[in-house]
Design an enzyme around this catalytic site. Structure first.
Site, mmCIF file in Angstrom:
data_model
loop_
_atom_site.group_PDB
_atom_site.id
_atom_site.type_symbol
_atom_site.label_atom_id
_atom_site.label_comp_id
_atom_site.label_asym_id
_atom_site.label_seq_id
_atom_site.Cartn_x
_atom_site.Cartn_y
_atom_site.Cartn_z
ATOM 1 N N CYS A 60 67.194 62.070 52.204
ATOM 2 C CA CYS A 60 66.535 60.862 51.763
ATOM 3 C C CYS A 60 65.424 61.130 50.671
ATOM 4 C CB CYS A 60 65.662 60.343 52.963
ATOM 5 S SG CYS A 60 64.691 58.746 52.716
ATOM 6 N N CYS A 64 57.794 60.747 53.026
ATOM 7 C CA CYS A 64 57.152 60.739 54.178
ATOM 8 C C CYS A 64 56.795 62.028 54.726
ATOM 9 C CB CYS A 64 57.995 59.958 55.345
ATOM 10 S SG CYS A 64 58.816 58.182 54.610
ATOM 11 N N CYS A 67 58.756 63.459 58.091
ATOM 12 C CA CYS A 67 60.057 63.408 58.057
ATOM 13 C C CYS A 67 60.839 64.526 57.730
ATOM 14 C CB CYS A 67 60.759 62.265 57.353
ATOM 15 S SG CYS A 67 62.294 61.607 57.856
ATOM 16 N N CYS A 104 70.403 51.600 68.890
ATOM 17 C CA CYS A 104 70.019 51.767 67.314
ATOM 18 C C CYS A 104 70.519 52.569 66.335
ATOM 19 C CB CYS A 104 68.432 51.655 67.600
ATOM 20 S SG CYS A 104 67.564 51.559 65.663
ATOM 21 N N CYS A 136 70.559 47.153 66.869
ATOM 22 C CA CYS A 136 69.445 47.212 66.039
ATOM 23 C C CYS A 136 69.724 48.426 65.067
ATOM 24 C CB CYS A 136 68.116 47.809 66.835
ATOM 25 S SG CYS A 136 66.592 48.277 66.043
ATOM 26 N N CYS A 196 61.023 44.738 64.838
ATOM 27 C CA CYS A 196 60.671 45.851 65.794
ATOM 28 C C CYS A 196 59.983 46.678 64.583
ATOM 29 C CB CYS A 196 61.810 46.712 66.285
ATOM 30 S SG CYS A 196 61.385 48.353 66.706
ATOM 31 N N ARG A 268 57.167 50.228 73.045
ATOM 32 C CA ARG A 268 58.319 51.323 73.308
ATOM 33 C C ARG A 268 57.338 52.374 73.211
ATOM 34 N NH1 ARG A 268 62.610 48.456 73.465
ATOM 35 N NH2 ARG A 268 62.908 46.618 71.945
#
Length: 332
Positions: A60, A64, A67, A104, A136, A196, A268
């Site tokens: 990616c 972040c 991450c 998901c 999802c 979400c 969640r």
């Protein structure tokens, strides 16, 4: 503010001060109020079981700080291209057979691009939906057209977390703006897809940052249908690798405050459960959590195994929520 007033209105005009007053209540009083709100709007013993699969891992371009999938960090995450459809469908069937009702699919993309990979994901959405699971996706930023294509393919929900407050955001992510996340949520809502969106605590933020994030979520024109509350799982090689473990009491405060300010929302209990004992997780359910992710991994970070969760459900008297229950209630 009385408990009665909290229970009678679904509000989208919370003030920072009101949410702060809720968040800072004595812990047992906070959990008691949240538990009562929870039982007014939900079946108290019912918990949705979800499975999260990384369909495209690593590489990616974003930064972040939490991450391990960011290409610029040196972690143990192995990069792999988009999985084959058959592999994803087999994983979805295993998830359903194990008791999950929501599946998901996550791809380590900054944003969706209109290309063959997106077309392949659309095909996966349609076929997982045919299995009878709520589908999802979390694929990064979306425009209106892409959100509509996902809806037409059968997507039930789209995850796009705010992560933290707008003030703390630039300390964690610089490769996209906070407004970009809000724009994606607007596109998802406009397409008629369930929203979400939640965040991660333990990123070095203050209590005020947490309160401000909940303020944004609870004041959206429509509350997110689900709000994940994640505890940071520090990963070696990321900028936050040395962050201390989050206290379970902080998780409980976040869950309870989310439950009171967004009564109908699924809250969640997400990343970080491997560090929680069964009694600590029980307190989270008491405070209003009513969804978990099942399976040994959440994208790339560890998660309790299926056997552990089945034992927990048995001991606590919890039962799995059926798929599409929310949609059926709306139709009724």
């Amino acid at each position: 503010m009385s408990l009665e007033s909290l229970q009678t209105d679904i509000r989208n005009n919370w003030t920072i001060g009101e949410i702060k007053d809720i968040y800072e209540k004595p812990l047992l009083e906070l959990v008691f109020e949240a538990s009562n709100v929870h039982r007014k709007y939900h079946t108290g013993s019912e918990v949705q079981v979800c499975t999260l699969l990384s369909v495209k891992t690593g590489g990616c371009p974003e930064d972040c700080a939490y991450c391990p999938q960011a290409a610029r960090y040196h972690t143990d995450v192995k990069t792999h291209a988009l999985l084959q459809e058959e592999t994803v469908l087999q994983a979805a069937q295993r998830a359903k057979d194990s008791g999950s009702t929501r599946f998901c699919m996550g791809a380590a993309w900054r944003e969706v691009r209109d290309n063959r990979d997106f077309d392949r994901v659309l095909g996966m959405v349609t076929k997982v939906n045919d299995i009878g699971l709520e589908v999802c996706c979390t694929l990064g930023m979306l425009n209106e057209y892409q959100a509509q294509r996902l809806k037409e393919a059968g997507l039930y929900a789209y995850n796009h977390n705010l992560d933290t407050s707008s003030d703390h955001y630039e300390s964690i992510i610089t490769t996209r703006k906070y407004e970009d996340r809000l724009d994606t949520l607007e596109h998802v809502r406009k397409a008629g897809i369930s929203v979400c969106s939640g965040g991660i605590i333990g990123l070095g933020e203050t209590d005020q940052d947490r309160i401000e994030m909940l303020h944004v979520l609870s004041n959206l024109p429509e509350h997110p249908e689900s709000v994940p509350v994640n505890a940071l799982v520090p990963v070696k090689g990321t900028p936050l690798e040395d962050q201390p473990r989050l206290s379970v009491w902080e998780m409980i405060r976040m869950i309870a405050t989310a439950r009171i300010t967004m009564p109908r929302t699924m809250v969640r209990l997400s990343a970080g459960r491997t560090e929680m004992s069964l009694p600590e997780q029980a307190l989270c359910f008491m405070a209003g959590a009513n969804s978990i992710f099942s399976g040994e991994k959440l994208l790339t970070t560890p998660n309790p195994g299926l056997n552990d969760d089945q034992l927990m459900f048995q001991l606590l008297g919890l039962s799995p929520r059926k798929a599409f229950k929310e949609a059926k209630e709306v139709v009724a």
